[in-house]
Write a protein that holds these residues in place. Sequence first.
Motif, mmCIF file in Angstrom:
data_model
loop_
_atom_site.group_PDB
_atom_site.id
_atom_site.type_symbol
_atom_site.label_atom_id
_atom_site.label_comp_id
_atom_site.label_asym_id
_atom_site.label_seq_id
_atom_site.Cartn_x
_atom_site.Cartn_y
_atom_site.Cartn_z
ATOM 1 N N ILE A 80 -48.831 21.133 -7.337
ATOM 2 C CA ILE A 80 -47.582 21.165 -8.095
ATOM 3 C C ILE A 80 -46.405 20.818 -7.185
ATOM 4 N N VAL A 81 -46.442 21.306 -5.955
ATOM 5 C CA VAL A 81 -45.406 20.964 -4.974
ATOM 6 C C VAL A 81 -45.424 19.460 -4.701
ATOM 7 N N ALA A 125 -45.022 7.614 -3.779
ATOM 8 C CA ALA A 125 -46.359 7.237 -4.248
ATOM 9 C C ALA A 125 -47.425 8.009 -3.476
ATOM 10 N N ARG A 126 -47.196 8.187 -2.176
ATOM 11 C CA ARG A 126 -48.166 8.944 -1.379
ATOM 12 C C ARG A 126 -48.167 10.420 -1.770
ATOM 13 N N ALA A 127 -47.003 10.964 -2.138
ATOM 14 C CA ALA A 127 -46.946 12.356 -2.610
ATOM 15 C C ALA A 127 -47.737 12.506 -3.899
ATOM 16 N N ASN A 128 -47.673 11.506 -4.762
ATOM 17 C CA ASN A 128 -48.456 11.554 -5.998
ATOM 18 C C ASN A 128 -49.948 11.484 -5.681
ATOM 19 N N ALA A 129 -50.324 10.652 -4.721
ATOM 20 C CA ALA A 129 -51.737 10.586 -4.316
ATOM 21 C C ALA A 129 -52.178 11.901 -3.682
ATOM 22 N N ALA A 131 -43.196 13.957 -5.476
ATOM 23 C CA ALA A 131 -43.376 12.607 -6.007
ATOM 24 C C ALA A 131 -42.303 12.261 -7.034
ATOM 25 N N LYS A 132 -41.899 13.231 -7.812
ATOM 26 C CA LYS A 132 -40.924 13.005 -8.877
ATOM 27 C C LYS A 132 -39.481 13.171 -8.413
#
Length: 130
Positions: free
Chosen positions: A16-17, A53-57, A22-23
């Motif tokens: 969630i963090v 993008a890397r945070a989303n991955a 990412a957002k």
Amino acid sequence: MTIAQLCLLVACVLPIVCAGLAKSKGFGKRRRDGGFDNHAPREWLARQQGWQARANAAQANSWEALPIFLAGLFVAHQHQAAQATVDALAMGFIAARLAYIGLYLADQASLRSLLWIAGLGVSAALFFVG
């Protein structure tokens, strides 16, 4: 609450963090100005680049790492493993995951992979304690 249980809670919150990171680029902006689109969040995230993008991955990988850690804690508990050992392994998992996420954000692929292996190893070790 044991340290291992607290680590489980942290492990559940880490994805969630990562999603929030990412957002974060889109927070406070209008949708038409590139702000986060809660009507189509996956499409918006798919258009992100760089560390977002890397945070989303990292978010996706954090969800993927969670089941084996959870199962390892469950098995260690079933085997009545020494709590100090379970706590130490759980802290090792969290340390590996935090470093993994940091290295993912910093685009350090090789080191990140080593930390992924370490986290997996700790999770696997939980199956054999006790």
